[in-house]
Motif scaffolding. Structure first.
Motif, PDB file in Angstrom:
ATOM      1  N   SER A 207       3.069   7.381  -8.859  1.00 34.60           N
ATOM      2  CA  SER A 207       4.207   6.603  -9.275  1.00 34.60           C
ATOM      3  C   SER A 207       4.149   5.302  -7.994  1.00 34.60           C
ATOM      4  O   SER A 207       4.628   4.251  -8.488  1.00 34.60           O
ATOM      5  N   VAL A 208       3.978   5.669  -6.984  1.00 34.72           N
ATOM      6  CA  VAL A 208       4.172   4.581  -5.945  1.00 34.72           C
ATOM      7  C   VAL A 208       2.954   3.353  -6.424  1.00 34.72           C
ATOM      8  O   VAL A 208       3.229   2.593  -6.304  1.00 34.72           O
ATOM      9  N   ALA A 209       1.742   4.059  -6.515  1.00 34.18           N
ATOM     10  CA  ALA A 209       0.732   3.016  -6.977  1.00 34.18           C
ATOM     11  C   ALA A 209       0.949   2.433  -8.298  1.00 34.18           C
ATOM     12  O   ALA A 209       0.402   1.220  -8.315  1.00 34.18           O
ATOM     13  N   SER A 210       1.809   2.802  -9.155  1.00 32.43           N
ATOM     14  CA  SER A 210       2.097   2.095 -10.082  1.00 32.43           C
ATOM     15  C   SER A 210       3.145   0.895 -10.005  1.00 32.43           C
ATOM     16  O   SER A 210       3.330   0.052 -10.791  1.00 32.43           O
ATOM     17  N   GLY A 211       3.688   0.859  -8.644  1.00 33.57           N
ATOM     18  CA  GLY A 211       4.442  -0.333  -8.360  1.00 33.57           C
ATOM     19  C   GLY A 211       5.885   0.075  -8.354  1.00 33.57           C
ATOM     20  O   GLY A 211       6.716  -0.904  -8.183  1.00 33.57           O
ATOM     21  N   ALA A 212       6.386   1.395  -8.442  1.00 32.05           N
ATOM     22  CA  ALA A 212       7.616   1.565  -8.309  1.00 32.05           C
ATOM     23  C   ALA A 212       8.425   1.666  -7.127  1.00 32.05           C
ATOM     24  O   ALA A 212       9.597   1.729  -6.996  1.00 32.05           O
ATOM     25  N   GLY A 213       7.607   1.575  -6.119  1.00 33.57           N
ATOM     26  CA  GLY A 213       8.013   1.552  -4.593  1.00 33.57           C
ATOM     27  C   GLY A 213       7.674   2.936  -3.919  1.00 33.57           C
ATOM     28  O   GLY A 213       7.461   3.830  -4.349  1.00 33.57           O
ATOM     29  N   LEU A 214       7.785   2.790  -2.698  1.00 29.13           N
ATOM     30  CA  LEU A 214       7.424   3.816  -1.627  1.00 29.13           C
ATOM     31  C   LEU A 214       8.325   5.122  -2.040  1.00 29.13           C
ATOM     32  O   LEU A 214       7.879   6.124  -1.933  1.00 29.13           O
ATOM     33  N   VAL A 215       9.561   4.766  -2.185  1.00 32.67           N
ATOM     34  CA  VAL A 215      10.602   5.519  -2.452  1.00 32.67           C
ATOM     35  C   VAL A 215      11.223   5.379  -3.860  1.00 32.67           C
ATOM     36  O   VAL A 215      11.651   4.340  -3.991  1.00 32.67           O
ATOM     37  N   ASN A 216      11.023   6.311  -4.830  1.00 28.46           N
ATOM     38  CA  ASN A 216      11.410   5.869  -6.269  1.00 28.46           C
ATOM     39  C   ASN A 216      12.033   7.012  -6.915  1.00 28.46           C
ATOM     40  O   ASN A 216      11.842   8.163  -6.148  1.00 28.46           O
ATOM     41  N   PRO A 217      12.832   7.124  -7.934  1.00 30.48           N
ATOM     42  CA  PRO A 217      13.272   8.480  -8.411  1.00 30.48           C
ATOM     43  C   PRO A 217      12.468   9.540  -8.424  1.00 30.48           C
ATOM     44  O   PRO A 217      12.859  10.627  -8.502  1.00 30.48           O
ATOM     45  N   ALA A 218      11.033   9.366  -8.714  1.00 28.84           N
ATOM     46  CA  ALA A 218      10.262  10.254  -9.131  1.00 28.84           C
ATOM     47  C   ALA A 218       9.891  11.472  -7.774  1.00 28.84           C
ATOM     48  O   ALA A 218       9.556  12.303  -7.948  1.00 28.84           O
ATOM     49  N   ILE A 219      10.571  10.915  -6.626  1.00 26.10           N
ATOM     50  CA  ILE A 219      10.550  11.526  -5.289  1.00 26.10           C
ATOM     51  C   ILE A 219      11.151  12.988  -5.483  1.00 26.10           C
ATOM     52  O   ILE A 219      11.056  14.052  -4.541  1.00 26.10           O
ATOM     53  N   VAL A 220      12.470  13.015  -6.065  1.00 22.64           N
ATOM     54  CA  VAL A 220      13.322  14.078  -6.291  1.00 22.64           C
ATOM     55  C   VAL A 220      12.327  15.401  -6.585  1.00 22.64           C
ATOM     56  O   VAL A 220      12.598  16.604  -6.051  1.00 22.64           O
ATOM     57  N   GLY A 221      11.546  15.340  -7.491  1.00 26.23           N
ATOM     58  CA  GLY A 221      10.492  16.714  -7.794  1.00 26.23           C
ATOM     59  C   GLY A 221      10.052  17.198  -6.648  1.00 26.23           C
ATOM     60  O   GLY A 221      10.108  18.437  -6.347  1.00 26.23           O
ATOM     61  N   PRO A 222       9.207  16.546  -5.927  1.00 26.37           N
ATOM     62  CA  PRO A 222       8.469  17.183  -4.695  1.00 26.37           C
ATOM     63  C   PRO A 222       9.491  17.278  -3.683  1.00 26.37           C
ATOM     64  O   PRO A 222       8.930  18.425  -2.834  1.00 26.37           O
ATOM     65  N   VAL A 223      10.589  16.736  -3.452  1.00 33.08           N
ATOM     66  CA  VAL A 223      11.419  17.092  -2.348  1.00 33.08           C
ATOM     67  C   VAL A 223      11.868  18.362  -2.808  1.00 33.08           C
ATOM     68  O   VAL A 223      12.071  19.118  -1.903  1.00 33.08           O
TER      69      VAL A 223
END
Length: 264
Positions: A207-223
């Protein structure tokens, strides 16, 4: 309908079904039986809504499928899909908690929280499916390599544990060691847990590689997955230490999750 909206409805349906099956059967591992199936399905669903010719979503779908196939096989050979194949930790919690409190726990945590988490693990694919996503880059390549290495590590760890447990069952009380301390388990008390959590952080990197930023909403899952595994590891080790007094020595000499050289 937005694909995330549709996936969310499916998630709520799966959570409700798991809860109902738990109430009816008095077994609470129904989410465990879906754990390796739902994330690849969600990823494939999001990938099907990406713009044509997106190699990132194709790779993410393949990686999620490989993860799911391996975990499904390992879970099945341990009897997880058989009647009575309930996680021993749920059995222990039922013994410790008053029935009303366990009923709330089964509804909120076992059924709904875990099902929501399974959807959240696939959200990097939803983010990467954006029509404005950046093209495949070096971070995608790195994430793919890391994911595959971790998948191999978890496969090796589970196989080592499988062989150990089979030998232990075959020889019964005559078997010397009561828990595994060799192979990858010499460097981490839970190398399979470490690989599992780290894989989903590698998946988040897409998701970061797609351009969403280093911290984006998808981070909630792995956290949330990291927090879940830390909590479940603590509970698992409490049970192991109560069963095997020498487990305390293993805890003193061996890293909990992150592989490292054993201490003397």
């Amino acid at each position: 309908m937005d694909p995330l909206h549709a996936a969310s409805l499916a998630c709520l349906g799966a959570a409700t079904l798991c809860w109902l099956l738990g109430v009816l059967t008095r077994e609470y591992s129904w989410v465990d039986r879906l754990w390796s199936i739902l994330p690849p399905a969600y990823v494939a669903w999001f990938a099907s809504h990406s713009h044509a010719g997106a190699p990132r979503l194709t790779v993410m779908t393949i990686l999620a499928a490989l993860w799911g196939a391996r975990l499904t096989y390992n879970f099945a050979r341990k009897g997880g899909y058989a009647p009575g194949g309930e996680d021993y930790r749920w059995v222990e919690l039922r013994r410790r908690l008053p029935p009303p409190l366990f009923a709330v726990f089964a509804l909120v945590f076992i059924a709904f929280f875990q099902n929501i988490l399974l959807l959240l693990l696939a959200v990097p694919a939803y983010v990467a499916a954006s029509p404005t996503a950046a093209p495949w880059g070096s971070l995608d390549t790195l994430a793919t390599i890391v994911f595959l290495l971790l998948l191999a590590g978890e496969t090796i760890a589970d196989q080592q544990q499988w062989r150990f447990q089979n030998a232990k069952r075959a020889r019964g009380d005559a078997y010397g060691p009561k828990f595994l301390t060799r192979g990858l388990f010499r460097y981490s008390r839970h190398p399979n847990f470490f690989c599992e959590v780290s894989m989903w952080w590698a998946f988040y990197a897409f998701s970061v590689a797609s351009g969403a930023g280093l911290v984006n909403p998808a981070i909630v899952g792995p956290v949330l997955l990291t927090l879940l595994f830390h909590g479940s590891t603590t509970f698992t080790e409490q049970l192991s230490r109560a069963k095997y007094p020498t487990y305390a020595d293993y805890q003193r000499t061996t890293s909990r999750l992150i592989p490292w050289f054993p201490r003397r």
